[in-house]
Design a protein around this motif. Structure first.
Motif, PDB file in Angstrom:
ATOM      1  N   UNK A  82      -6.114  -6.146  -2.804  1.00  0.00           N
ATOM      2  CA  UNK A  82      -5.127  -5.632  -3.766  1.00  0.00           C
ATOM      3  C   UNK A  82      -5.653  -4.417  -4.532  1.00  0.00           C
ATOM      4  N   UNK A  83      -6.978  -4.179  -4.478  1.00  0.00           N
ATOM      5  CA  UNK A  83      -7.547  -3.020  -5.178  1.00  0.00           C
ATOM      6  C   UNK A  83      -7.334  -1.710  -4.423  1.00  0.00           C
ATOM      7  N   UNK A  84      -6.972  -1.797  -3.150  1.00  0.00           N
ATOM      8  CA  UNK A  84      -6.913  -0.603  -2.301  1.00  0.00           C
ATOM      9  C   UNK A  84      -5.476  -0.233  -1.956  1.00  0.00           C
ATOM     10  N   UNK A  85      -5.274   1.072  -1.706  1.00  0.00           N
ATOM     11  CA  UNK A  85      -3.913   1.552  -1.446  1.00  0.00           C
ATOM     12  C   UNK A  85      -3.533   1.620   0.030  1.00  0.00           C
ATOM     13  N   UNK A  86      -4.483   1.367   0.907  1.00  0.00           N
ATOM     14  CA  UNK A  86      -4.139   1.411   2.332  1.00  0.00           C
ATOM     15  C   UNK A  86      -3.057   0.369   2.626  1.00  0.00           C
ATOM     16  N   UNK A  87      -2.146   0.742   3.525  1.00  0.00           N
ATOM     17  CA  UNK A  87      -1.074  -0.200   3.870  1.00  0.00           C
ATOM     18  C   UNK A  87      -1.621  -1.501   4.451  1.00  0.00           C
ATOM     19  N   UNK A  88      -2.671  -1.397   5.281  1.00  0.00           N
ATOM     20  CA  UNK A  88      -3.228  -2.619   5.874  1.00  0.00           C
ATOM     21  C   UNK A  88      -3.829  -3.526   4.796  1.00  0.00           C
ATOM     22  N   UNK A  89      -4.343  -2.938   3.719  1.00  0.00           N
ATOM     23  CA  UNK A  89      -4.878  -3.753   2.620  1.00  0.00           C
ATOM     24  C   UNK A  89      -3.744  -4.425   1.840  1.00  0.00           C
ATOM     25  N   UNK A  90      -2.682  -3.675   1.592  1.00  0.00           N
ATOM     26  CA  UNK A  90      -1.544  -4.255   0.865  1.00  0.00           C
ATOM     27  C   UNK A  90      -0.923  -5.418   1.637  1.00  0.00           C
ATOM     28  N   UNK A  91      -0.774  -5.197   2.955  1.00  0.00           N
ATOM     29  CA  UNK A  91      -0.205  -6.271   3.785  1.00  0.00           C
ATOM     30  C   UNK A  91      -1.144  -7.481   3.824  1.00  0.00           C
ATOM     31  N   UNK A  92      -2.426  -7.210   3.864  1.00  0.00           N
ATOM     32  CA  UNK A  92      -3.409  -8.292   3.911  1.00  0.00           C
ATOM     33  C   UNK A  92      -3.410  -9.055   2.581  1.00  0.00           C
ATOM     34  N   UNK A  93      -3.360  -8.333   1.479  1.00  0.00           N
ATOM     35  CA  UNK A  93      -3.327  -8.983   0.162  1.00  0.00           C
ATOM     36  C   UNK A  93      -2.133  -9.937   0.056  1.00  0.00           C
TER      37      UNK A  93
END
Lengths: 108, 108, 108, 108
Positions: A82-93
């Motif tokens: 949730x700290x990162x703006x990458x789409x893959x991070x948002x989806x993972x969060x």
């Protein structure tokens, strides 16, 4: 099999996928150094989700304890992503939060 | 259990350890971006070594095919690690080469 | 790496092996029906030992929780194996007890 | 991600579940002695399906070889399950055959 079981199993499998997609994508990012904790936790989380899916489906006598651990790992991985703006991070969060919740409902 | 079996199992377990130590250390390196392939392959290799150790010890009917795959992954991970000067990479490259050889002797 | 770490890792790997050897042998026993719980717990225990070995060696942030779970599974598998007179069960019971103890010393 | 990828991943996860459900059910059958090969292969097959799902989703450089192995294990497990009349065996046989086919289409 009840609806909590099905939801939890599905959430574990979706979280496994989201974490591995994020792991792979992080290894290709320009700012890879910033993603070190994310890469580490993606692996942790994918592995415990796979372990939990195996435990649930084989009717493990330790399902409850394994799902408690899975919820804790998902929580931590979701917080990092949730700290990162990458789409893959948002989806993972999102997948991690959903999985942590589903694990907790399953064992409630 | 014969001597090839014991050597192969031990080599798989040592390779699992070396790969995971290298994975952890790579995630802390300053030049982490250069270590992306190493991080990816360390995980691949630790996972197939764990899988191979499980297969061998449970007398899997697929031990031969699993060890062939394990040898191929070890070979690739060892080649990647051999490109880097970090001590954890050198130790990992050595463990990978030894494991690839032990797998091949086991299935010869 | 300290001596508790080394002892614990070694105990996990020996327990993994003993559990899988017992799993394979139970599936060939004449009185296989009596071994149902043993077969189930051998798989549980081999899998959590492999998971713990992976976690320890990759410096997982969840090592403590995973070793707690590993100790609980080893305890249960060891109790079940101790009920049977087969040599593979006796050896497995011993490896399980040793591993449960090593996990607890590691996290103490 | 293309349609073959999605089909293959879904087939692996469904096969993992069917194999573990069959493993658990076999351990409770009256004629458990007749189910020894089924129990062994259910574990083999669930484990390689979990391994394949992890490999596919993390974009493993060894996906092709892992899916080839997965197809071979599914084929063998499906053949064994097809010999038995238990509903869990029939469902498992079907999931195995579907997964073997999906793996082969994915790597074709």
């Amino acid at each position: 099999m009840n609806s909590n079981y099905e939801k939890c199993l599905e959430a574990c499998l979706e979280c496994l996928e989201a974490c591995n997609v994020c792991f792979d994508a992080c290894l290709k990012e320009e700012d890879m150094k910033m993603m070190a904790d994310c890469i580490r936790l993606d692996r942790e989380c994918a592995d415990i989700c796979a372990f939990a899916a195996q435990a649930m489906t084989r009717n493990s006598p330790f399902t409850k304890q394994i799902l408690e651990l899975c919820a804790a790992v998902c929580e931590r991985c979701g917080d990092e992503c949730a700290k990162h703006n990458h789409n893959h991070c948002k989806r993972c969060a999102e997948a991690c939060k959903k999985c942590a919740e589903a694990c907790r409902q399953m064992i409630a």
